[in-house]
Design an enzyme around this catalytic site. Structure first.
Site, PDB file in Angstrom:
ATOM      1  N   ASP A 110    -156.126  92.926  52.905  1.00  7.60           N
ATOM      2  CA  ASP A 110    -156.010  91.476  52.722  1.00  7.60           C
ATOM      3  C   ASP A 110    -154.716  90.960  53.349  1.00  7.60           C
ATOM      4  OD1 ASP A 110    -156.984  89.023  51.920  1.00  7.60           O
ATOM      5  OD2 ASP A 110    -156.157  89.140  49.904  1.00  7.60           O
ATOM      6  N   ASP A 149    -163.710  92.625  53.461  1.00  5.25           N
ATOM      7  CA  ASP A 149    -162.812  91.741  54.232  1.00  5.25           C
ATOM      8  C   ASP A 149    -162.229  92.379  55.483  1.00  5.25           C
ATOM      9  OD1 ASP A 149    -163.179  89.984  52.144  1.00  5.25           O
ATOM     10  OD2 ASP A 149    -161.094  89.918  51.524  1.00  5.25           O
ATOM     11  N   ASP A 295    -160.609  85.828  41.324  1.00  2.00           N
ATOM     12  CA  ASP A 295    -160.295  86.004  42.743  1.00  2.00           C
ATOM     13  C   ASP A 295    -158.796  85.933  42.992  1.00  2.00           C
ATOM     14  OD1 ASP A 295    -163.021  86.118  43.607  1.00  2.00           O
ATOM     15  OD2 ASP A 295    -163.149  83.949  43.416  1.00  2.00           O
TER      16      ASP A 295
END
Length: 321
Positions: A110, A149, A295
């Protein structure tokens, strides 16, 4: 985990749904070796229900969320990773059920989003970690969602960083193919609002999609199943045109019952989606993100950390308010 939105890729939704799911080279695989999906007995939802039996929300959360088969996420918090994946795959095998595992520990995880930043200390540390992850599963049947991701989170990265990341993913696929022959591995392809189908097809191919069973969509996001199927078919169209092959794909339906309202981080008024199952327009519809898990410090989860279970959010997600 970051889930950015881009309006520029919306045009592909008009594509006819004609590609569907391509046949896999692994015709006899983990779904035929098991009888249904494994319900994680130690999910955050299960733990909350067990700790709060007198809460008025517990019954609904248990029945509608905690008892639904969903993925278990593994990262630096999992302890000795080979031991952890072996125990989890072994517990599922003892019930003749198919476990869903998420590998979420890539170096610079991330990197551009930041809400779930972290991961292995170096590319070599990740290579060791993922090799042990695969070795723990060994020859038990399993499904692995590989590094959510990772192929969409390129926005702030240099080409050297991108190449480094793609190398780590390719190396991971090699380990699973060598050590876990009855595991289906899916490369994560983001969601319909992140990268164009052409861009994602190129990234998937360059990272070694041919070595994987397929690709995954919508992890931790809210796009409808129909939108994801359209996107998956569009990615497959690009793969077929450019590289001469297509791949099966799966969709995270855990929180897409009301679709997306344009927000990716703890939006309000979302709803749980179709429970984990085979088919449904994709190879499988899976609950990959646990409904009710935050989240990050945002939206209706303000003050929480990524992955924290929020019972009120979970409860409202059952009913869509």
């Amino acid at each position: 985990m970051r889930r950015r939105l881009r309006a520029s890729v919306a045009a592909f939704f008009a594509l006819p749904l004609v590609l569907a799911v391509a046949p896999s080279a692994h015709a006899a695989g983990p779904t035929t070796m098991t009888s249904g999906f494994y319900v994680d007995p130690d999910s955050s939802a299960k733990r909350w229900v067990a700790a709060n039996p007198g809460d008025g929300r517990a019954s609904a959360i248990n029945a509608s969320i905690a008892d639904t088969p969903m993925a278990h996420w593994f990262g630096s918090w999992s302890g000795t990773i080979g031991t952890a994946t072996s125990a989890y795959a072994g517990a599922a095998a003892s019930q003749h059920k198919l476990p869903l595992l998420v590998a979420y520990n890539i170096y610079n995880r991330d990197y551009c989003g930041g809400h779930s930043a972290g991961g292995a200390a170096s590319p070599s540390a990740y290579a060791s970690w993922i090799a042990q992850f695969a070795g723990g599963i060994a020859d038990r049947p399993a499904v692995v969602l590989l590094e959510p991701d990772s192929l969409a989170d390129y926005g702030c990265m240099t080409q050297a960083q991108i190449s480094e990341r793609e190398g780590m993913i390719t190396g991971a696929l090699t380990q699973f193919n060598r050590q876990a022959p009855d595991t289906w591995v899916y490369l994560d392809a983001g969601n319909p609002g992140w990268a164009s189908p052409a861009t994602m097809a190129q990234r998937l191919h360059e990272t070694g999609l041919r070595q994987a069973h397929g690709f995954s969509l919508n992890i931790s996001n809210y796009y409808t199943t129909a939108e994801n199927i359209a996107y998956g078919n569009a990615v497959n169209s690009e793969l077929r045109t450019r590289y001469g092959y297509t791949k099966p794909f799966v969709v995270d339906t855990s929180r897409n019952g009301n679709g997306s309202n344009g927000q990716w981080c703890n939006p309000s008024s979302r709803r749980i989606g179709t429970p984990t199952q085979q088919g449904g327009g994709a190879e499988m519809l899976l609950w990959i993100k646990t409904p009710g898990e935050s989240d990050g410090n945002c939206g209706v989860g303000t003050g929480s950390s990524a992955g924290q279970f929020l019972p009120e959010v979970a409860y409202k997600m059952i009913y869509g308010y």
